[in-house]
Design an enzyme around this catalytic site. Sequence first.
Site, PDB file in Angstrom:
ATOM      1  N   TYR A 147      -1.640  -0.856  10.293  1.00  0.00           N
ATOM      2  CA  TYR A 147      -1.778  -1.151   8.854  1.00  0.00           C
ATOM      3  C   TYR A 147      -0.533  -0.660   8.103  1.00  0.00           C
ATOM      4  O   TYR A 147       0.055  -1.402   7.313  1.00  0.00           O
ATOM      5  CB  TYR A 147      -3.053  -0.482   8.334  1.00  0.00           C
ATOM      6  CG  TYR A 147      -3.332  -0.755   6.878  1.00  0.00           C
ATOM      7  CD1 TYR A 147      -3.962  -1.934   6.476  1.00  0.00           C
ATOM      8  CD2 TYR A 147      -2.953   0.161   5.900  1.00  0.00           C
ATOM      9  CE1 TYR A 147      -4.220  -2.184   5.131  1.00  0.00           C
ATOM     10  CE2 TYR A 147      -3.217  -0.085   4.558  1.00  0.00           C
ATOM     11  CZ  TYR A 147      -3.850  -1.253   4.177  1.00  0.00           C
ATOM     12  OH  TYR A 147      -4.104  -1.501   2.848  1.00  0.00           O
ATOM     13  N   SER A 154       0.858  -1.189   0.000  1.00  0.00           N
ATOM     14  CA  SER A 154       0.000   0.000   0.000  1.00  0.00           C
ATOM     15  C   SER A 154       0.891   1.234   0.000  1.00  0.00           C
ATOM     16  O   SER A 154       2.024   1.194   0.508  1.00  0.00           O
ATOM     17  CB  SER A 154      -0.872   0.019   1.257  1.00  0.00           C
ATOM     18  OG  SER A 154      -1.501   1.288   1.410  1.00  0.00           O
TER      19      SER A 154
HETATM   20  N1  LIG Z   1      -8.919  -0.761  -1.117  1.00  0.00           N
HETATM   21  C1  LIG Z   1      -7.905   0.094  -1.124  1.00  0.00           C
HETATM   22  O1  LIG Z   1      -8.085   1.303  -1.297  1.00  0.00           O
HETATM   23  C2  LIG Z   1      -6.496  -0.410  -0.925  1.00  0.00           C
HETATM   24  C3  LIG Z   1      -5.452   0.526  -0.993  1.00  0.00           C
HETATM   25  C4  LIG Z   1      -4.139   0.078  -0.837  1.00  0.00           C
HETATM   26  C5  LIG Z   1      -3.893  -1.268  -0.618  1.00  0.00           C
HETATM   27  N2  LIG Z   1      -4.931  -2.142  -0.548  1.00  0.00           N
HETATM   28  C6  LIG Z   1      -4.605  -3.556  -0.332  1.00  0.00           C
HETATM   29  O2  LIG Z   1      -5.209  -4.326  -1.359  1.00  0.00           O
HETATM   30  C7  LIG Z   1      -5.528  -5.618  -0.831  1.00  0.00           C
HETATM   31  C8  LIG Z   1      -7.001  -5.912  -1.062  1.00  0.00           C
HETATM   32  O3  LIG Z   1      -7.757  -4.896  -0.426  1.00  0.00           O
HETATM   33  P1  LIG Z   1      -9.340  -4.789  -0.569  1.00  0.00           P
HETATM   34  O4  LIG Z   1      -9.673  -3.378  -0.304  1.00  0.00           O
HETATM   35  O5  LIG Z   1      -9.769  -5.436  -1.842  1.00  0.00           O
HETATM   36  O6  LIG Z   1      -9.796  -5.648   0.694  1.00  0.00           O
HETATM   37  P2  LIG Z   1     -11.076  -6.566   0.958  1.00  0.00           P
HETATM   38  O7  LIG Z   1     -11.351  -6.468   2.421  1.00  0.00           O
HETATM   39  O8  LIG Z   1     -12.175  -6.233  -0.009  1.00  0.00           O
HETATM   40  O9  LIG Z   1     -10.537  -8.015   0.618  1.00  0.00           O
HETATM   41  C9  LIG Z   1      -9.614  -8.640   1.454  1.00  0.00           C
HETATM   42  C10 LIG Z   1      -9.868 -10.116   1.363  1.00  0.00           C
HETATM   43  O10 LIG Z   1      -8.924 -10.765   2.232  1.00  0.00           O
HETATM   44  C11 LIG Z   1      -9.620 -11.799   2.904  1.00  0.00           C
HETATM   45  N3  LIG Z   1      -8.931 -12.129   4.148  1.00  0.00           N
HETATM   46  C12 LIG Z   1      -8.871 -11.389   5.291  1.00  0.00           C
HETATM   47  N4  LIG Z   1      -8.206 -12.059   6.238  1.00  0.00           N
HETATM   48  C13 LIG Z   1      -7.819 -13.250   5.684  1.00  0.00           C
HETATM   49  C14 LIG Z   1      -7.104 -14.365   6.173  1.00  0.00           C
HETATM   50  N5  LIG Z   1      -6.644 -14.413   7.437  1.00  0.00           N
HETATM   51  N6  LIG Z   1      -6.886 -15.411   5.331  1.00  0.00           N
HETATM   52  C15 LIG Z   1      -7.365 -15.403   4.056  1.00  0.00           C
HETATM   53  N7  LIG Z   1      -8.063 -14.357   3.547  1.00  0.00           N
HETATM   54  C16 LIG Z   1      -8.286 -13.295   4.353  1.00  0.00           C
HETATM   55  C17 LIG Z   1     -11.012 -11.223   3.145  1.00  0.00           C
HETATM   56  O11 LIG Z   1     -11.968 -12.253   3.447  1.00  0.00           O
HETATM   57  C18 LIG Z   1     -11.276 -10.520   1.826  1.00  0.00           C
HETATM   58  O12 LIG Z   1     -11.885 -11.393   0.882  1.00  0.00           O
HETATM   59  C19 LIG Z   1      -5.149  -5.584   0.643  1.00  0.00           C
HETATM   60  O13 LIG Z   1      -3.854  -6.114   0.794  1.00  0.00           O
HETATM   61  C20 LIG Z   1      -5.164  -4.108   0.971  1.00  0.00           C
HETATM   62  O14 LIG Z   1      -4.352  -3.808   2.076  1.00  0.00           O
HETATM   63  C21 LIG Z   1      -6.231  -1.751  -0.690  1.00  0.00           C
END
Ligand SMILES: NC(=O)c1ccc[n+]([C@@H]2O[C@H](COP(=O)([O-])OP(=O)(O)OC[C@H]3O[C@@H](n4cnc5c(N)ncnc54)[C@H](O)[C@@H]3O)[C@@H](O)[C@H]2O)c1
Length: 245
Positions: free
Chosen positions: A149, A136
Amino acid sequence: MSKELDRQVAVVTGGAQGIGLAIRTALEEAGARVAVFDVDTGPAPDDALLKVDVTDEAQVRSGVAEVIDRYGRLDVLVNNAAITARLAHLFGQPALDVSVEDWRQVLDVNLTGAFVCAQAAARRMESGGRIVNVASVQGLVATGGAIHYSVSKAGLIMLTRSLAGELAQRGIRVNAVAPGPIALARTAPNTAPVDTLSGEWGQPEDVAAAVTFLVSRAAVFVNGHVLSVDGGVSVRYRNQVGRES
Ligand SMILES: NC(=O)c1ccc[n+]([C@@H]2O[C@H](COP(=O)([O-])OP(=O)(O)OC[C@H]3O[C@@H](n4cnc5c(N)ncnc54)[C@H](O)[C@@H]3O)[C@@H](O)[C@H]2O)c1
């Protein structure tokens, strides 16, 4: 017509929804067979979705074994799973108020989970394997987000560089993407103000495209790299600590 990832097998963690789902779709469109490791397997039956908690070493190992039994090989791992939605209410929480319990939980899933999956997958990959970690912008610059985070994502960036150095001798490349604000149905309307240079939100497909590039033949000489997919947020914050006054 042959596709870039024909005959290749990928695992995407946390691929049941959000950015992970977009990554799964993009890799499938590029020809890969994709298995998803997630704790949330959703309401509809989906053969590709394996109920695997990335923090549980035994579950991860048997998940990797099942993928190899099923498809015969493992070429790509995308470490995307993270605690996001469940702790969304804590974003912006002052560091002094963060509970140690939350700190441990976030580090466990976001960082230790990625290490556990990388270890289990790399042991079974042939030369030519690739790992991509979804970090991120908050792991690169202090934007004033949640400290657990941010620290987990900074750790993931060093995990990327360290593993790239060690796994090169096995012919495995390790890179990361560092997304900025990505619009997801549950998180934000595309119209809310956002601190990218264009003032626009990124889309899950923007992150998926960067991951697809990093696992493609075009990126064969890219290793240990962190590719920002953040609309320039990291440029804006690079020399700042905390929030603007
Ligand atoms: N959404 C954003 O703006 C953003 C920005 C920067 C980085 N990210 C990163 O992108 C990635 C995806 O983010 P997102 O927003 O799509 O999140 P999200 O919450 O929509 O999806 C995360 C997924 O991870 C799964 N998960 C959580 N804990 C778990 C575990 N212990 N074992 C297996 N699966 C598990 C959840 O069930 C979910 O399906 C993450 O690494 C997040 O940190 C997101």
